[in-house]
Enzyme design. Structure first.
Site, mmCIF file in Angstrom:
data_model
loop_
_atom_site.group_PDB
_atom_site.id
_atom_site.type_symbol
_atom_site.label_atom_id
_atom_site.label_comp_id
_atom_site.label_asym_id
_atom_site.label_seq_id
_atom_site.Cartn_x
_atom_site.Cartn_y
_atom_site.Cartn_z
ATOM 1 C CG HIS A 128 -4.131 4.500 2.794
ATOM 2 N ND1 HIS A 128 -3.306 3.401 2.842
ATOM 3 C CD2 HIS A 128 -3.317 5.583 2.680
ATOM 4 C CE1 HIS A 128 -2.052 3.801 2.729
ATOM 5 N NE2 HIS A 128 -2.027 5.117 2.632
ATOM 6 C CD GLU A 150 6.363 5.982 1.655
ATOM 7 O OE1 GLU A 150 5.433 6.110 2.460
ATOM 8 O OE2 GLU A 150 6.212 6.115 0.429
ATOM 9 N NE ARG A 163 1.653 9.394 -1.804
ATOM 10 C CZ ARG A 163 1.259 8.826 -0.666
ATOM 11 N NH1 ARG A 163 2.096 8.670 0.324
ATOM 12 N NH2 ARG A 163 0.014 8.430 -0.521
ATOM 13 C CG ASN A 212 1.274 7.138 8.214
ATOM 14 O OD1 ASN A 212 1.468 7.616 9.326
ATOM 15 N ND2 ASN A 212 0.539 7.736 7.299
ATOM 16 C CG ASP A 213 3.933 3.026 4.114
ATOM 17 O OD1 ASP A 213 3.315 1.997 4.436
ATOM 18 O OD2 ASP A 213 3.538 3.800 3.225
ATOM 19 N NE ARG A 216 -2.151 9.466 2.307
ATOM 20 C CZ ARG A 216 -2.121 10.052 3.503
ATOM 21 N NH1 ARG A 216 -2.917 11.049 3.773
ATOM 22 N NH2 ARG A 216 -1.305 9.621 4.437
ATOM 23 N NE ARG A 219 -0.395 2.407 6.333
ATOM 24 C CZ ARG A 219 -0.064 3.480 5.603
ATOM 25 N NH1 ARG A 219 1.078 3.491 4.927
ATOM 26 N NH2 ARG A 219 -0.853 4.505 5.538
ATOM 27 C CB CYS A 265 3.685 14.044 4.922
ATOM 28 S SG CYS A 265 4.485 12.763 3.963
#
Ligand code: PEP
Ligand code: MG
Length: 755
Positions: free
Chosen positions: A362, A603, A505, A626-627, A469, A637, A674
């Site tokens: 992140h 995800e 989110r 990403n996930d 986020r 990741r 996203c």
């Protein structure tokens, strides 16, 4: 065997530099194996030669002098084959080559194993014996295990050694340390090392600016620690016997002026700053105690460490107020966090290096949003030695350059200039629509978190927020924000974009996002208590957040709520119930406003397979690539060691992305994405072709993606997608995408490493 291995590795880890580490290795391995000779040969990167770097049993005078060319002799054979060579009689082997004067004539038995780090042969570890015999299986297994364990330590010590030598010699040889690309761009600047609180092993080395002042600071810190310890002793008062009280005196005595304290002051007077002098002296004493056989004395290492840590904490506290950042700061830390980024004035920050973490951690995502070139996972970087050093970081290819040659630095400066020109060029697109040559409109939204993202996103022409986020403002505090505090934060976001939609989110903590005031420690954080799992277990946190969002939306109506990490339908049903309940409650309290659109993130693979069932329950879905990539490919990741396997263009990922769009279309709801893939021109072209309705990305990527999509036809993107979906390997797909961008005049988006 395990115990012996552990001891050796521990000792090597505590060595002072590469030379010391190698000497320990040869001595301890020879003793442990009961052989007559043990030597290490290390590869010299510039020449490929294997240099004789340490020995027990052969001629010490030739250490650092003798060596074998690449592929020469038995050492060369071990290196070329990358496998052990075990011979009863070495000189009978056709590859045997005697190094004159080294003194190995009388040794017949030979066992050599390669030292391999991240697929690179760093050197060869050799044992020899005069008796003609084959080393047995146990010997071979021991030496292989030893070499595998030591490879990382040697790699690290090699780089650290080079930096230290350079520092001593004033100027040094250029060195390139590989990490993982974190955020694109080149930065040329001065290193500022951020040290974790009270960690003696991570104190940057720095010169004292004012020696007298540093000595004073050290004495003051000592005084504070003495008072603390005295207070503890006084509080325990009657519970302690006189002998116990005496122990406290001994404890305090460790640091008094005639012993360790005097050594620290000596180093400060010689030019070290107080923190560096303290850590250097304390680590030396800790090592000394740790090496002792006697358990009572060994235990003293713990006391010394505790005292050192306490003094260091006071010194850091005092230095914090004085920290000055140079104009072109490159911030380096063992593990940078969102809050460490917040402490430095933005206009001074040009680059970031994090020793841990990977491209989709992140902090890297935040860095991309801020447009700060970043290298992650630079595990071999001796970062504590780099304070005030000039560095170049290549955020495109994930490399850090120390002492770059003038021509290399010039080349990097050219890239910086080209990037600036490209940014200016892209600025002109700000108010243009994102539309393909054949007239297909693709809305580009932004991902936000920090307040700075809002301005940036609007400046770059974002048409909405596809992912806010919400955990970011939570990360920057020292307690959960109250409902009212949250309402204000969310209101700011909604107002800034109104009437454009803002997708908030709900809290996604866990994984690599742990709140300092709500730590979650687990062996497998990405498979653990994360995202919706945490908030469903703590409905009070979830309800407060949703209520704050709904209240913030009053009179604006541009809110959308999105749920992270949904793995099954019942999680979604539960969360929907809580949202409906919050909405009813606040309406009863007199707050006006319709229930906003609600969506889920796709995800995890389970959500891909259940996409239609999920879609039926919500108003929109957004893919968190990403996930999704991490979970589909089983690649953490955040782990630099497996970063090479993290491919968002992997055929399995692309297939999953297609399936989600299809599910959304079948259920008649819009599908966005996203994850970071949306902000990569290569990814964006394929997502357009797949039929995504919205691409949401960090604001910095937005102009590039707009440029890419405005340069192509939807029909050719679809043709390309058909071709790519037939391919079986991520590497080939990536190459094909680069070729496509080049054919469409976008070669500027491709960055090859500069050496
Ligand atoms: C994702 O997983 O792709 C995503 C957008 O969420 P985050 O990166 O915050 O986990
Ligand atoms: Mg995610």
């Amino acid at each position: 065997m395990l115990e012996t291995l552990r001891h050796i590795v521990q000792e090597v880890n505590a060595a002072e530099g590469l030379g010391d580490a190698l000497r320990i290795i040869v001595r301890r391995v020879r003793d442990a194996m009961g052989t007559e000779v043990c030597s290490v040969y290390l590869r010299e990167p510039a020449t490929g030669r294997y240099v004789f770097r340490a020995t027990e049993g052969l001629n010490q005078d030739l250490v650092d002098q003798a060596g074998l060319a690449d592929g020469e002799g038995l050492v060369g054979l071990v290196a070329v084959r990358g496998e052990p060579v075990n011979l009863e009689n070495a000189e009978r082997h056709p590859d045997f080559c005697l190094l004159p004067g080294i003194g190995e004539e009388q040794y017949h038995a030979f066992l050599g194993v390669p030292i391999i780090h991240q697929r690179d042969v760093l050197g060869v570890l050799v044992v020899q014996q005069s008796q003609q015999r084959r080393f047995d299986e146990n010997d071979e297994a021991f030496l292989i295990t030893m070499s595998a364990q030591l490879a990382g330590v040697i790699a690290h010590a090699q780089v650290a050694g080079a930096v230290q030598e350079e520092a001593l010699a004033g100027a040094g040889a250029p060195a390139k340390i590989s990490g993982v690309a974190g955020a694109p761009g080149i930065a040329i600047g001065t290193a500022v090392v951020v040290s974790p609180i009270a960690d003696m092993y991570a104190v940057p080395q720095r010169k004292a600016e004012n020696r007298r002042q540093e000595v004073r600071a050290f004495r003051e810190a000592l005084q504070c620690v003495a008072v603390d310890i005295q207070t503890v002793a006084d509080n325990l008062g009657a519970e302690l016997s006189p002998e116990d009280h005496a122990l406290f005196d001994v404890y305090l005595g460790i640091l008094d002026d005639s012993t360790i304290g005097a050594e620290v002051v000596g180093l400060i007077k010689a030019g070290q700053w107080a923190q560096g002098a303290l850590s250097q002296v304390m680590i030396k004493h800790i090592r000394h105690f740790e090496r002792m056989e006697h358990s009572y004395l060994k235990e003293r290492a713990v006391d010394v460490k505790d005292l050192g840590t306490r003094v260091l904490a006071y010194l850091q506290e005092a230095d914090k107020q004085e920290l000055m950042y140079p104009d072109q700061t490159i911030l380096i830390g063992e593990e940078l966090t969102a809050s460490s980024l917040g402490e430095i004035p933005r206009e001074k920050l040009v680059g970031l290096i994090s020793v841990r973490g990977s491209g989709n951690s992140h902090v890297a995502i935040l860095a991309r949003a801020m447009g700060v070139p970043t290298v992650m996972g630079a595990v071999d970087l001796p970062y504590t030695m780099l304070q005030d050093r000039e560095l170049v970081i290549d955020g495109y290819n994930g490399a850090v350059h120390l002492n770059p040659l003038p021509q290399v630095k010039r080349r990097f400066q050219e890239v910086v200039d080209q990037d600036r020109a490209l940014t200016r060029d892209l600025e002109s697109l700000r108010d243009e629509p994102c539309e393909t040559l054949d007239g297909h409109r693709m809305p580009l939204w932004a991902n936000t978190g920090l307040m700075a993202d809002v301005t940036r996103s609007l400046e770059q022409g974002a048409e909405g927020v596809g992912l806010y986020r919400t955990e970011v403002p939570f990360l920057l505090r020292d307690r959960f924000p109250s409902e009212e505090e949250q309402r204000q934060i969310y209101r700011n976001q909604l107002e800034a974009f109104a009437p454009k939609p803002v997708t908030m989110r709900t809290l996604d903590i866990g994984g690599d996002k742990s709140l300092p005031y709500f730590p979650i420690e687990e062996d497998n954080p990405f498979l653990g208590w994360r995202g919706i799992r945490v908030t469903l277990d703590h409905p009070e946190i979830f309800l407060a957040q949703v209520r704050a969002m709904l209240k913030a939306n009053e009179g604006l109506g541009n809110l959308r709520i999105m749920l992270p990490m949904i793995c099954n339908v019942s999680e979604l049903d539960e969360a929907l119930d809580l949202i409906h309940r919050s909405h009813r409650e606040i309406q009863q309290e007199g707050v006006k406003g319709e229930l906003p659109p609600i969506g889920v993130m796709v995800e995890v693979p389970a959500a891909v397979y259940q996409a239609r069932a999920l879609a039926r329950r919500v108003d929109f879905m957004s893919v968190g690539s990403n996930d999704l990539t991490q979970y589909l490919l089983a690649v953490d990741r955040n782990n630099a060691r497996v970063a090479d396997l993290y491919h968002s263009l992997h055929p399995a990922v692309l297939q999953a992305l297609c399936d989600v769009v299809e599910a959304g279309a079948a259920e008649g709801i819009p599908i966005s994405i996203c994850g970071e893939l949306a902000g990569d021109p290569e990814g964006a072209v394929l997502l357009l072709a797949m039929g995504y309705d919205v691409l949401s990305m960090n604001a910095t990527s937005l102009p590039k993606v707009k440029k890419a999509l405005r340069n192509i036809n939807l029909s050719e993107a679809r043709e390309l997608l058909r071709e790519v979906m037939e391919m079986e390997q991520a590497g080939a797909i990536h190459q094909r995408m680069e070729q496509f961008l080049t054919e469409h005049g976008m070669e500027k988006f491709i960055h090859n490493p500069v050496d």
